[in-house]
Design a protein around this motif. Structure first.
Motif, PDB file in Angstrom:
ATOM      1  N   UNK A 113       8.692  13.492  -1.932  1.00 34.99           N
ATOM      2  CA  UNK A 113       8.621  14.068  -0.593  1.00 34.99           C
ATOM      3  C   UNK A 113       7.249  13.906   0.047  1.00 34.99           C
ATOM      4  N   UNK A 114       6.188  14.195  -0.722  1.00 33.55           N
ATOM      5  CA  UNK A 114       4.833  14.069  -0.174  1.00 33.55           C
ATOM      6  C   UNK A 114       4.501  12.615   0.135  1.00 33.55           C
ATOM      7  N   UNK A 115       5.004  11.681  -0.681  1.00 36.68           N
ATOM      8  CA  UNK A 115       4.757  10.263  -0.431  1.00 36.68           C
ATOM      9  C   UNK A 115       5.401   9.822   0.878  1.00 36.68           C
ATOM     10  N   UNK A 116       6.632  10.250   1.105  1.00 39.65           N
ATOM     11  CA  UNK A 116       7.343   9.887   2.335  1.00 39.65           C
ATOM     12  C   UNK A 116       6.627  10.459   3.564  1.00 39.65           C
ATOM     13  N   UNK A 117       6.201  11.719   3.464  1.00 40.59           N
ATOM     14  CA  UNK A 117       5.527  12.358   4.589  1.00 40.59           C
ATOM     15  C   UNK A 117       4.179  11.712   4.892  1.00 40.59           C
ATOM     16  N   UNK A 118       3.544  11.145   3.860  1.00 37.60           N
ATOM     17  CA  UNK A 118       2.204  10.583   4.035  1.00 37.60           C
ATOM     18  C   UNK A 118       2.211   9.123   4.461  1.00 37.60           C
ATOM     19  N   UNK A 119       3.369   8.476   4.457  1.00 39.85           N
ATOM     20  CA  UNK A 119       3.447   7.048   4.816  1.00 39.85           C
ATOM     21  C   UNK A 119       2.800   6.753   6.176  1.00 39.85           C
ATOM     22  N   UNK A 120       3.087   7.533   7.239  1.00 39.67           N
ATOM     23  CA  UNK A 120       2.451   7.233   8.535  1.00 39.67           C
ATOM     24  C   UNK A 120       0.924   7.259   8.476  1.00 39.67           C
ATOM     25  N   UNK A 121       0.353   8.216   7.732  1.00 37.52           N
ATOM     26  CA  UNK A 121      -1.102   8.296   7.630  1.00 37.52           C
ATOM     27  C   UNK A 121      -1.684   7.103   6.886  1.00 37.52           C
ATOM     28  N   UNK A 122      -0.988   6.664   5.838  1.00 37.17           N
ATOM     29  CA  UNK A 122      -1.462   5.507   5.081  1.00 37.17           C
ATOM     30  C   UNK A 122      -1.396   4.250   5.940  1.00 37.17           C
ATOM     31  N   UNK A 123      -0.297   4.089   6.675  1.00 40.01           N
ATOM     32  CA  UNK A 123      -0.127   2.916   7.531  1.00 40.01           C
ATOM     33  C   UNK A 123      -1.180   2.887   8.634  1.00 40.01           C
ATOM     34  N   UNK A 124      -1.512   4.056   9.187  1.00 40.52           N
ATOM     35  CA  UNK A 124      -2.494   4.126  10.285  1.00 40.52           C
ATOM     36  C   UNK A 124      -3.933   4.053   9.801  1.00 40.52           C
ATOM     37  N   UNK A 125      -4.152   4.146   8.499  1.00 37.60           N
ATOM     38  CA  UNK A 125      -5.508   4.104   7.962  1.00 37.60           C
ATOM     39  C   UNK A 125      -6.165   2.775   8.332  1.00 37.60           C
ATOM     40  N   UNK A 126      -7.290   2.803   9.074  1.00 39.95           N
ATOM     41  CA  UNK A 126      -7.934   1.557   9.511  1.00 39.95           C
ATOM     42  C   UNK A 126      -8.483   0.718   8.359  1.00 39.95           C
ATOM     43  N   UNK A 127      -8.577   1.305   7.174  1.00 48.36           N
ATOM     44  CA  UNK A 127      -9.145   0.586   6.032  1.00 48.36           C
ATOM     45  C   UNK A 127      -8.082  -0.088   5.167  1.00 48.36           C
ATOM     46  N   UNK A 128      -6.795   0.062   5.532  1.00 49.03           N
ATOM     47  CA  UNK A 128      -5.719  -0.446   4.670  1.00 49.03           C
ATOM     48  C   UNK A 128      -5.825  -1.948   4.450  1.00 49.03           C
ATOM     49  N   UNK A 129      -6.020  -2.711   5.540  1.00 55.95           N
ATOM     50  CA  UNK A 129      -6.092  -4.162   5.399  1.00 55.95           C
ATOM     51  C   UNK A 129      -7.284  -4.590   4.553  1.00 55.95           C
TER      52      UNK A 129
ATOM     53  N   UNK B 163      -6.439  -0.941  -3.565  1.00 60.19           N
ATOM     54  CA  UNK B 163      -5.355   0.041  -3.644  1.00 60.19           C
ATOM     55  C   UNK B 163      -4.260  -0.432  -4.600  1.00 60.19           C
ATOM     56  N   UNK B 164      -3.934  -1.722  -4.545  1.00 57.77           N
ATOM     57  CA  UNK B 164      -2.916  -2.272  -5.430  1.00 57.77           C
ATOM     58  C   UNK B 164      -3.369  -2.188  -6.887  1.00 57.77           C
ATOM     59  N   UNK B 165      -4.632  -2.489  -7.127  1.00 64.35           N
ATOM     60  CA  UNK B 165      -5.186  -2.381  -8.487  1.00 64.35           C
ATOM     61  C   UNK B 165      -5.085  -0.940  -8.981  1.00 64.35           C
ATOM     62  N   UNK B 166      -5.451   0.016  -8.117  1.00 64.77           N
ATOM     63  CA  UNK B 166      -5.370   1.426  -8.491  1.00 64.77           C
ATOM     64  C   UNK B 166      -3.933   1.836  -8.773  1.00 64.77           C
ATOM     65  N   UNK B 167      -3.000   1.328  -7.969  1.00 61.42           N
ATOM     66  CA  UNK B 167      -1.582   1.680  -8.122  1.00 61.42           C
ATOM     67  C   UNK B 167      -1.041   1.201  -9.465  1.00 61.42           C
ATOM     68  N   UNK B 168      -1.261  -0.061  -9.774  1.00 63.49           N
ATOM     69  CA  UNK B 168      -0.753  -0.629 -11.025  1.00 63.49           C
ATOM     70  C   UNK B 168      -1.398   0.058 -12.224  1.00 63.49           C
TER      71      UNK B 168
ATOM     72  N   UNK C   2     -11.949   1.353  -7.764  1.00 62.26           N
ATOM     73  CA  UNK C   2     -10.567   1.769  -7.567  1.00 62.26           C
ATOM     74  C   UNK C   2      -9.740   1.628  -8.841  1.00 62.26           C
ATOM     75  N   UNK C   3     -10.114   0.659  -9.673  1.00 62.23           N
ATOM     76  CA  UNK C   3      -9.478   0.565 -10.985  1.00 62.23           C
ATOM     77  C   UNK C   3      -9.739   1.845 -11.784  1.00 62.23           C
ATOM     78  N   UNK C   4     -10.973   2.317 -11.751  1.00 61.46           N
ATOM     79  CA  UNK C   4     -11.320   3.545 -12.479  1.00 61.46           C
ATOM     80  C   UNK C   4     -10.597   4.744 -11.889  1.00 61.46           C
ATOM     81  N   UNK C   5     -10.507   4.795 -10.541  1.00 66.17           N
ATOM     82  CA  UNK C   5      -9.779   5.898  -9.913  1.00 66.17           C
ATOM     83  C   UNK C   5      -8.306   5.879 -10.296  1.00 66.17           C
ATOM     84  N   UNK C   6      -7.709   4.689 -10.346  1.00 63.08           N
ATOM     85  CA  UNK C   6      -6.322   4.573 -10.780  1.00 63.08           C
ATOM     86  C   UNK C   6      -6.146   4.998 -12.222  1.00 63.08           C
TER      87      UNK C   6
END
Length: 275
Positions: free
Chosen positions: A208-224, A230-235, A13-17
């Motif tokens: 706009x796309x980030x706001x619209x995608x928030x529900x899908x990200x929150x519902x993603x079973x892999x988030x936890x 994901x945080x590493x990729x974000x930074x 994920x670091x590489x993807x980020x």
């Protein structure tokens, strides 16, 4: 996951980020490269959620770099609307053109976002290989263009054409920055104006796309399970986007766009052959 698996997941994920951060500001398609690297690492694609999440990191970098332009446009637009300051009209109209140019991609995203995601999932790498070659051809067309239009010379037609180009770039492998720069420069904009219009246009689209995608990200079973990767990729994406955009701004001043066309041709051919 064991410790070894956790470590390699974070590395992936670091590489993807890093890939997102480097490729978002430059005209070689960040979404296309994410698909390529996810294929190489065997990371399951989950629609457009991850791309939009790391896109938010790139958005923050763009906001940081263009903060003075954003503040100036906001203040002058306010002054033109509420104080009738004629000297502020140019900046107000620039904002209007940004709004107009945002509409096409918004319509495409709302109406066809799910279909595009499903299409990508079926044969993403082949699509990316072909569209990278299309991106290369488009960049090659404008490699020597030197327009004259500045912010005060833009028109509704310019905004519509650039907006349609951005809508086409919803397809992975078609670079968003590349498509909007190509359209802007074909419409006669100076390189600096084209670059500013392209990246200020990125702000409402990404937000706009980030706001619209928030529900899908929150519902993603892999988030936890994946919040640390994901945080590493974000930074990583934020830092890489900042320096990549600074570098690309310098490239634009010197007019070396042909090298991006060469790169897209090479990567597109390699993807079609090996992936």
């Amino acid at each position: 996951m064991n410790v070894f698996e956790n470590f390699w997941t974070i590395v992936h994920y670091f590489i993807l980020g890093l890939v997102q951060g480097i490729t978002e500001p430059i005209p070689i398609s960040s979404s296309g490269h994410l698909i390529i690297f996810r294929e190489l690492f065997g990371i399951e694609a989950r629609g457009l959620s991850f791309e939009i999440f790391v896109n938010l990191a790139s958005l923050l970098a763009v906001l940081l770099i263009y903060r003075k332009d954003i503040v100036r446009l906001a203040i002058n637009s306010w002054n033109f609307i509420f104080k009738q300051e004629k000297e502020s009209k140019s900046d107000f109209m620039f904002v209007v053109y940004l709004v107009i140019a945002t509409i096409p991609v918004g319509v495409v995203g709302v109406l066809f976002g799910d279909e595009i995601g499903a299409f990508i999932g079926e044969d993403g790498t082949t699509v990316v290989g072909i569209t990278l070659l299309i991106t290369a051809a488009a960049i090659w067309m404008i490699r020597n263009l030197r327009g004259r239009k500045i912010e005060g010379d833009l028109s509704t037609k310019d905004a519509v054409i650039v907006g349609l180009a951005q809508a086409v770039a919803v397809t992975p492998g078609i670079s968003r920055s590349g498509a909007t720069l190509v359209a802007s420069m074909l419409m006669g904009m100076k390189q600096e104006t084209a670059l500013r219009f392209s990246f200020l246009l990125y702000i409402p689209v990404s937000l706009g796309s980030s706001i619209l995608e928030i529900p899908n990200i929150v519902r993603d079973p892999h988030v936890q399970e994946l919040w640390i990767p994901y945080l590493v990729a974000f930074v990583t994406a934020f830092i890489a986007s900042y320096f990549a955009l600074k570098w690309f701004m310098n490239i634009m001043r010197h007019g070396n766009l042909k090298y991006f066309a060469y790169y897209c041709v090479i990567v597109g051919i390699l993807v079609l052959i090996f992936l």
